[in-house]
Design a protein around this motif. Structure first.
Motif, PDB file in Angstrom:
ATOM      1  N   ILE A 112       1.010  -1.071  -0.030  1.00 43.64           N
ATOM      2  CA  ILE A 112      -0.146  -0.223  -0.022  1.00 43.64           C
ATOM      3  C   ILE A 112       0.931   1.303   0.133  1.00 43.64           C
ATOM      4  O   ILE A 112       1.683   1.395   0.921  1.00 43.64           O
ATOM      5  CB  ILE A 112      -0.960   0.183   1.164  1.00 43.64           C
ATOM      6  N   ALA A 113       0.880   2.007  -0.961  1.00 41.49           N
ATOM      7  CA  ALA A 113       1.816   3.186  -1.295  1.00 41.49           C
ATOM      8  C   ALA A 113       0.884   4.513  -0.486  1.00 41.49           C
ATOM      9  O   ALA A 113      -0.048   4.847  -0.918  1.00 41.49           O
ATOM     10  CB  ALA A 113       1.889   3.824  -2.692  1.00 41.49           C
ATOM     11  N   VAL A 114       1.224   4.738   0.733  1.00 42.68           N
ATOM     12  CA  VAL A 114       0.738   5.790   1.799  1.00 42.68           C
ATOM     13  C   VAL A 114       0.984   7.184   0.896  1.00 42.68           C
ATOM     14  O   VAL A 114       2.337   7.707   1.211  1.00 42.68           O
ATOM     15  CB  VAL A 114       1.136   5.531   3.226  1.00 42.68           C
ATOM     16  N   SER A 115       0.278   7.689   0.439  1.00 40.80           N
ATOM     17  CA  SER A 115       0.511   9.091  -0.203  1.00 40.80           C
ATOM     18  C   SER A 115       0.086  10.288   0.537  1.00 40.80           C
ATOM     19  O   SER A 115       0.080  11.344  -0.192  1.00 40.80           O
ATOM     20  CB  SER A 115      -0.353   8.814  -1.704  1.00 40.80           C
ATOM     21  N   LYS A 116      -0.619  10.167   1.658  1.00 44.30           N
ATOM     22  CA  LYS A 116      -1.124  11.264   2.598  1.00 44.30           C
ATOM     23  C   LYS A 116       0.208  12.284   2.442  1.00 44.30           C
ATOM     24  O   LYS A 116       1.574  11.978   2.541  1.00 44.30           O
ATOM     25  CB  LYS A 116      -0.986  10.640   3.927  1.00 44.30           C
ATOM     26  N   LYS A 117      -0.082  13.429   2.285  1.00 45.53           N
ATOM     27  CA  LYS A 117       0.819  14.717   2.283  1.00 45.53           C
ATOM     28  C   LYS A 117       2.112  14.576   1.589  1.00 45.53           C
ATOM     29  O   LYS A 117       3.175  15.091   1.497  1.00 45.53           O
ATOM     30  CB  LYS A 117       1.571  15.052   3.798  1.00 45.53           C
ATOM     31  N   GLN A 118       1.546  13.950   0.262  1.00 51.52           N
ATOM     32  CA  GLN A 118       2.458  13.946  -0.764  1.00 51.52           C
ATOM     33  C   GLN A 118       2.087  14.849  -1.985  1.00 51.52           C
ATOM     34  O   GLN A 118       0.960  15.151  -1.873  1.00 51.52           O
ATOM     35  CB  GLN A 118       2.931  12.651  -1.215  1.00 51.52           C
ATOM     36  N   ILE A 141       8.843   5.332  -0.757  1.00 48.14           N
ATOM     37  CA  ILE A 141       8.435   5.426  -2.074  1.00 48.14           C
ATOM     38  C   ILE A 141       8.474   6.866  -2.729  1.00 48.14           C
ATOM     39  O   ILE A 141       9.056   7.102  -3.688  1.00 48.14           O
ATOM     40  CB  ILE A 141       6.899   5.230  -2.666  1.00 48.14           C
ATOM     41  N   PHE A 142       8.031   7.698  -1.724  1.00 50.30           N
ATOM     42  CA  PHE A 142       7.507   9.279  -2.348  1.00 50.30           C
ATOM     43  C   PHE A 142       8.589  10.090  -1.805  1.00 50.30           C
ATOM     44  O   PHE A 142       8.702  11.080  -2.105  1.00 50.30           O
ATOM     45  CB  PHE A 142       6.281   9.374  -1.780  1.00 50.30           C
ATOM     46  N   GLY A 143       9.640   9.733  -0.977  1.00 50.52           N
ATOM     47  CA  GLY A 143      10.245  10.627  -0.400  1.00 50.52           C
ATOM     48  C   GLY A 143       9.524  11.306   0.770  1.00 50.52           C
ATOM     49  O   GLY A 143       8.502  11.015   1.419  1.00 50.52           O
ATOM     50  N   GLN A 144      10.202  12.456   1.394  1.00 45.97           N
ATOM     51  CA  GLN A 144       9.739  13.009   2.601  1.00 45.97           C
ATOM     52  C   GLN A 144       8.341  13.672   2.266  1.00 45.97           C
ATOM     53  O   GLN A 144       8.204  14.147   1.299  1.00 45.97           O
ATOM     54  CB  GLN A 144      10.540  14.282   3.240  1.00 45.97           C
ATOM     55  N   ARG A 145       7.455  13.530   3.205  1.00 42.60           N
ATOM     56  CA  ARG A 145       6.074  14.377   3.086  1.00 42.60           C
ATOM     57  C   ARG A 145       6.272  15.864   2.973  1.00 42.60           C
ATOM     58  O   ARG A 145       6.958  16.386   3.670  1.00 42.60           O
ATOM     59  CB  ARG A 145       5.351  13.946   4.011  1.00 42.60           C
ATOM     60  N   VAL A 146       5.422  16.389   1.964  1.00 37.38           N
ATOM     61  CA  VAL A 146       5.854  17.904   1.513  1.00 37.38           C
ATOM     62  C   VAL A 146       4.686  18.790   2.090  1.00 37.38           C
ATOM     63  O   VAL A 146       5.052  19.960   2.301  1.00 37.38           O
ATOM     64  CB  VAL A 146       6.032  17.861   0.151  1.00 37.38           C
ATOM     65  N   THR A 147       3.428  18.289   2.162  1.00 42.46           N
ATOM     66  CA  THR A 147       2.489  19.394   2.543  1.00 42.46           C
ATOM     67  C   THR A 147       1.934  18.976   4.096  1.00 42.46           C
ATOM     68  O   THR A 147       2.180  17.676   4.519  1.00 42.46           O
ATOM     69  CB  THR A 147       1.430  19.247   1.646  1.00 42.46           C
ATOM     70  N   SER A 148       1.350  19.993   4.891  1.00 42.98           N
ATOM     71  CA  SER A 148       1.048  19.709   6.027  1.00 42.98           C
ATOM     72  C   SER A 148      -0.326  19.613   6.256  1.00 42.98           C
ATOM     73  O   SER A 148      -1.165  19.806   5.389  1.00 42.98           O
ATOM     74  CB  SER A 148       1.403  21.015   7.063  1.00 42.98           C
TER      75      SER A 148
END
Ligand code: PLP
Length: 228
Positions: A37-43, A221-228
């Motif tokens: 499961i690719a967790v895409s929250k805050k990306q 997968i996505f790197g550090q989360r970017v939005t808050s």
């Protein structure tokens, strides 16, 4: 800002998949038995689109509203997307959650079990559910305590008729995760539940050794989360 390309997302996904394969093999398991499961929250959207273009179809989000904005439109453009809610669910968001998601990982109290059951009936839509266990019995964390687990699982199944497919946990960051993975596995086994949602970027390989069937991986997968 750095834009993630489909190549880059593809490379991260290949690395994670190869690690999944190796850990499964080392544990004498079939890697096909592990859902990523690719967790895409805050990306950012470009990272999410890059992962879709790279072939990823299963995504996790932790907020209903953010997920609805992001995935409502994408659902119409891409077939076979499977969306998992991995964050806490509030009763007043249950209607939107049931309309959007395919799987809920965070059934953690009677009120939400009851609300989900009612919403499933109303929308004529049954979502597979995991029950979240607070294996570390942490005050600030959601989930049923291990001592209440058997009773709550039975209640979700028998009283509310929810399709419970497995258990989920988020180990305390200060503890050895293996202890929590083993505990979750034992509670699932004695309740006849086959699926285990456990393991994140830092520990998914270990989780696979302990039987994880659904790993939730974001930053790898996505790197550090970017939005808050
Ligand atoms: C954010 C989140 C993840 C992903 O965490 P990473 O460390 O970025 O892999 C997994 N599970 C849950 C419940 C989360 O909230």
């Amino acid at each position: 800002m750095h834009t993630m390309t489909a190549d880059e997302a593809g490379e991260n996904l290949r690395t994670v998949r190869s690690n999944i394969h190796d850990s499964a093999e080392a544990a004498g398991r079939d890697a096909d038995g592990v859902n990523l499961i690719a967790v895409s929250k805050k990306q950012s959207d470009d990272r999410v689109d890059a992962a879709i273009k790279a072939g990823q179809r299963i995504f996790g989000e932790n907020r209903v509203q953010e997920a609805t904005l992001r995935w409502g439109p994408r659902r119409q453009n891409w077939e076979n997307l499977e969306l998992h809610l991995v964050g806490p669910l509030q009763s007043n968001k249950a209607k939107d959650a049931v309309a959007l998601f395919d799987v809920i990982h965070t059934v953690d109290r009677r009120k939400i079990a009851e609300t989900l059951a009612r919403e499933f009936d109303r929308q004529n839509r049954q979502l597979n559910c995991f029950i979240e266990i607070n294996t570390g019995e942490e005050e600030a964390k959601a989930g049923v305590s291990p001592g209440q687990a058997d009773k709550f699982i039975a209640e979700c199944r028998d009283t509310f008729g929810l399709p419970i497919i497995g258990l989920m946990c988020i180990p305390p960051s200060s503890d050895e995760a293996a202890l929590h993975f083993a505990l979750l596995r034992d509670i699932a086994a004695r309740n006849g539940l086959r699926r285990l949602s456990m393991g994140m970027s830092a520990d998914y390989e270990k989780a696979i050794r302990f039987g994880a069937t659904d790993i939730r991986v974001g930053t790898s997968i996505f790197g550090q989360r970017v939005t808050s």
